[in-house]
Write a protein that holds these residues in place. Structure first.
Motif, PDB file in Angstrom:
ATOM      1  N   LEU A 405      56.750  32.519  54.125  1.00 46.03           N
ATOM      2  CA  LEU A 405      57.998  31.837  54.462  1.00 46.03           C
ATOM      3  C   LEU A 405      57.963  31.066  55.772  1.00 46.03           C
ATOM      4  O   LEU A 405      58.391  29.921  55.815  1.00 46.03           O
ATOM      5  N   THR A 406      57.491  31.675  56.854  1.00 45.19           N
ATOM      6  CA  THR A 406      57.643  31.000  58.152  1.00 45.19           C
ATOM      7  C   THR A 406      56.368  31.050  58.986  1.00 45.19           C
ATOM      8  O   THR A 406      55.710  32.088  59.089  1.00 45.19           O
ATOM      9  N   GLY A 407      56.060  29.918  59.629  1.00 48.37           N
ATOM     10  CA  GLY A 407      54.971  29.907  60.598  1.00 48.37           C
ATOM     11  C   GLY A 407      55.243  30.817  61.776  1.00 48.37           C
ATOM     12  O   GLY A 407      54.312  31.269  62.442  1.00 48.37           O
ATOM     13  N   ALA A 408      56.520  31.126  62.000  1.00 48.53           N
ATOM     14  CA  ALA A 408      56.876  32.007  63.115  1.00 48.53           C
ATOM     15  C   ALA A 408      56.239  33.384  62.966  1.00 48.53           C
ATOM     16  O   ALA A 408      55.874  34.021  63.966  1.00 48.53           O
ATOM     17  N   PRO A 469      65.019  32.191  66.656  1.00 50.54           N
ATOM     18  CA  PRO A 469      63.680  32.629  66.226  1.00 50.54           C
ATOM     19  C   PRO A 469      63.509  32.456  64.721  1.00 50.54           C
ATOM     20  O   PRO A 469      64.251  33.038  63.931  1.00 50.54           O
ATOM     21  N   GLY A 470      62.496  31.660  64.339  1.00 45.98           N
ATOM     22  CA  GLY A 470      62.404  31.186  62.970  1.00 45.98           C
ATOM     23  C   GLY A 470      62.292  32.254  61.898  1.00 45.98           C
ATOM     24  O   GLY A 470      62.935  32.170  60.846  1.00 45.98           O
ATOM     25  N   GLY A 471      61.462  33.265  62.131  1.00 44.65           N
ATOM     26  CA  GLY A 471      61.315  34.313  61.132  1.00 44.65           C
ATOM     27  C   GLY A 471      62.583  35.114  60.948  1.00 44.65           C
ATOM     28  O   GLY A 471      62.957  35.485  59.829  1.00 44.65           O
ATOM     29  N   ILE A 472      63.272  35.390  62.045  1.00 40.63           N
ATOM     30  CA  ILE A 472      64.496  36.193  61.997  1.00 40.63           C
ATOM     31  C   ILE A 472      65.629  35.419  61.346  1.00 40.63           C
ATOM     32  O   ILE A 472      66.348  35.951  60.489  1.00 40.63           O
ATOM     33  N   THR A 473      65.813  34.153  61.728  1.00 41.96           N
ATOM     34  CA  THR A 473      66.913  33.389  61.148  1.00 41.96           C
ATOM     35  C   THR A 473      66.676  33.114  59.661  1.00 41.96           C
ATOM     36  O   THR A 473      67.627  33.054  58.876  1.00 41.96           O
ATOM     37  N   ALA A 474      65.397  32.983  59.250  1.00 40.94           N
ATOM     38  CA  ALA A 474      65.111  32.830  57.817  1.00 40.94           C
ATOM     39  C   ALA A 474      65.527  34.082  57.053  1.00 40.94           C
ATOM     40  O   ALA A 474      66.125  34.001  55.969  1.00 40.94           O
ATOM     41  N   ALA A 475      65.228  35.248  57.614  1.00 41.48           N
ATOM     42  CA  ALA A 475      65.630  36.495  56.975  1.00 41.48           C
ATOM     43  C   ALA A 475      67.152  36.628  56.933  1.00 41.48           C
ATOM     44  O   ALA A 475      67.732  37.066  55.919  1.00 41.48           O
ATOM     45  N   LEU A 476      67.808  36.255  58.017  1.00 44.69           N
ATOM     46  CA  LEU A 476      69.269  36.325  58.049  1.00 44.69           C
ATOM     47  C   LEU A 476      69.894  35.366  57.031  1.00 44.69           C
ATOM     48  O   LEU A 476      70.929  35.673  56.424  1.00 44.69           O
TER      49      LEU A 476
END
Length: 527
Positions: A405-408, A469-476
């Protein structure tokens, strides 16, 4: 319903390109036996001793002096492999296993499988080397001596390493190279051979899940489009008891409001699909587990196009979907007594006049609208549709999605550890423990409520790419579609691909997460 069908193959998807390797890749057979066999090439473990590698046991097995092993550089480091020409004219292998814990045996098995493969290929290419592995009938056989304190964990780890370390996927007009076909694990006196053999068989099933996930991700995208990916999954499922496959086409997706999948797939001439794999054993008990895997068969980034460097690797952007497909097939083959459904929303994210745009508002299944900020954040768009559909139609008790999902996550955790987000503490621990049990590492990441407000939209209900933060906001973002159910999000952007061999992993697609999903399903069958 129009556009949906329980798949019955007419022309095998696997035959779409005659140069494509056979899918699934054939893996080595592994059996546990009681007796060492003369004439079969053998491998002996080398453990750490108090003052260096303990060479005595290996030397005794091969009837050579320990000084010989020392002279050729035999090491106890896990995965260190040395070939030893023997007095009998055959070949032996000394394999470092370090302190001997299970993870070291997985590394040793992978390294040994690669060493034997290279030797086999060398023998095939050079007449001068013919015979180094013994008689021709034994050239693809190997035996490995197990330690006196062997247990099921060691056998499982070694089997995973042996089965996966020699994996190879190559599209070529040349002949199929020779491979290791069978390994005999020689148990010590008094060991429960039947129980250890069952551990080896189960570990090989887990290895088959990983290998199939690798096959699907490694397949080049001129062959692999959404129809091919969902079609081959359905074809494979047709042969497995209690498992059914339904493939939905773009018309069904449009009729049922799957705006996220249609938006992402709208720029490609190869339309999207939704795969649903349903496993319903007669003795099912416990919760209904729904697995959702990202199935982007190629990702240009769309209008928000990616740099050319590295774009070729986007053939593996459906690794989450591949893991779900492989897991469902393995769960069903193992006959686990648990209800499991797999969903793989599949699309090709391309650039054309019909591609979706930054600034668009997309309506997902169920009605939630998303303001698009970056067309390269396409994975969450297709997952949102599938998750919302699962909540509405499938009545899951536990929901898990998996995606590159994310490069983060690559920045945060590197290339060997998956990111784990979860709304439920118990589920988070189950996923972590499942991964640890099968050699896949997960690190729990926070669902920080401080960033939840950023996901809320201005022009639409939610924002696709909020600040933070990209990984966290994608999960949210994905959490908005889960209906409050126990849910875990597995971001495998880092470990889904490898640029070099290590442990049981080989360069290319890794198949990461497939084994964890199978093991998670197995844990849900326990009280």
């Amino acid at each position: 319903m129009s556009g949906a069908s329980v798949f019955r193959p007419a022309q095998p998807a696997r035959d779409a390109d005659p140069a494509l390797p056979a899918i699934p890749t054939a893996l080595v057979e592994v059996d546990v036996v009681r007796q060492w066999r003369d004439g079969v090439p053998g491998a002996v473990p080398v453990f750490d001793g108090e003052s260096g590698p303990d060479l005595a046991a290996a030397a005794e097995q091969f009837d050579v002096d320990a000084a010989v092993l020392e002279a050729v550089g035999v090491s106890a480091s896990a995965g260190a492999v040395r070939a030893l020409p023997l007095r009998t004219g055959g070949l032996g292998w000394a394999v470092g296993v370090g302190s001997g814990e299970a993870a070291k045996w997985r590394s040793a098995g992978g390294a040994l499988a690669r060493a034997v493969r290279e030797r086999l290929n060398g023998v095939a290419e050079s007449d001068d080397e013919t015979g180094d592995l013994g008689e021709a009938s034994d050239a693809d056989y190997l035996q490995v001596k197990l330690p006196a304190d062997v247990d099921g964990d060691i056998v499982s780890a070694l089997t995973l390493g042996l089965a996966l370390g020699g994996y190879r996927f190559r599209v070529s007009r040349g002949p199929v190279p020779p491979r290791l076909r069978k390994v005999l694990l020689v148990a010590p006196e008094g060991a429960d051979v039947a129980a250890l053999g069952e551990q080896a068989r189960r570990a090989r099933e887990l290895a088959a899940a990983t290998a199939l996930a690798r096959d699907l991700a490694n397949t080049p995208s001129n062959v692999k489009d959404p129809a091919w990916l969902t079609g081959i999954a359905a074809e494979l499922a047709a042969d497995v008891p209690d498992l059914t496959a339904t493939v939905r086409d773009e018309k069904w997706l449009a009729d049922n409001g799957f705006g996220g999948i249609l938006a992402v797939g709208g720029g490609s001439a190869r339309p999207p699909r939704l795969l649903e794999l349903t496993y319903r054993p007669k003795d099912a008990a416990g919760p209904h587990l729904v697995l959702v895997g990202k199935g982007i068969t190629f990702d240009t980034g769309g209008i928000s196009i990616k740099p050319a460097e590295g774009m070729h690797l986007m053939r593996t952007d459906m690794s989450g979907g591949g893991a779900v497909i492989a897991a469902l097939l393995t769960i069903a083959r193992l006959g686990l007594p648990v209800r499991v459904t797999g969903l793989v929303p599949s699309a090709e994210n391309h650039v054309s006049g019909s591609a979706y745009r930054p600034g668009d508002v997309v309506r997902h299944y169920g009605g939630t609208t998303t303001e698009v900020g970056n067309t390269d954040a396409e994975g969450r768009m297709v997952l949102a549709d599938a998750i919302a559909y699962a909540v509405d139609k499938l009545e899951p008790d536990v929901l898990v999605d998996v995606a590159t999902l994310t490069g983060a996550m690559k920045v945060a955790l590197g290339l060997r550890t998956g990111g784990l987000f979860a709304s439920d503490e118990g589920l988070a621990e189950q996923v972590r423990a499942a991964g640890a049990g099968v050699g896949e590492a997960w690190w729990r990441m926070p669902l920080l409520e401080d960033h939840a407000e950023a996901v809320q939209g201005e022009l639409a209900d939610v924002k696709q790419t909020p600040a933070g933060p990209g990984g966290i906001t994608a999960a949210l973002f994905l959490r908005e579609f889960t209906g409050g159910l126990p849910w875990a999000h597995l971001d495998i952007a880092g470990p889904a691909r490898a640029d070099k061999d290590y442990n049981e992993v080989v360069s290319g697609a890794t198949g990461f997460a497939a084994r964890s999903l199978v093991e998670l399903a197995a844990t849900l069958t326990k009280p």
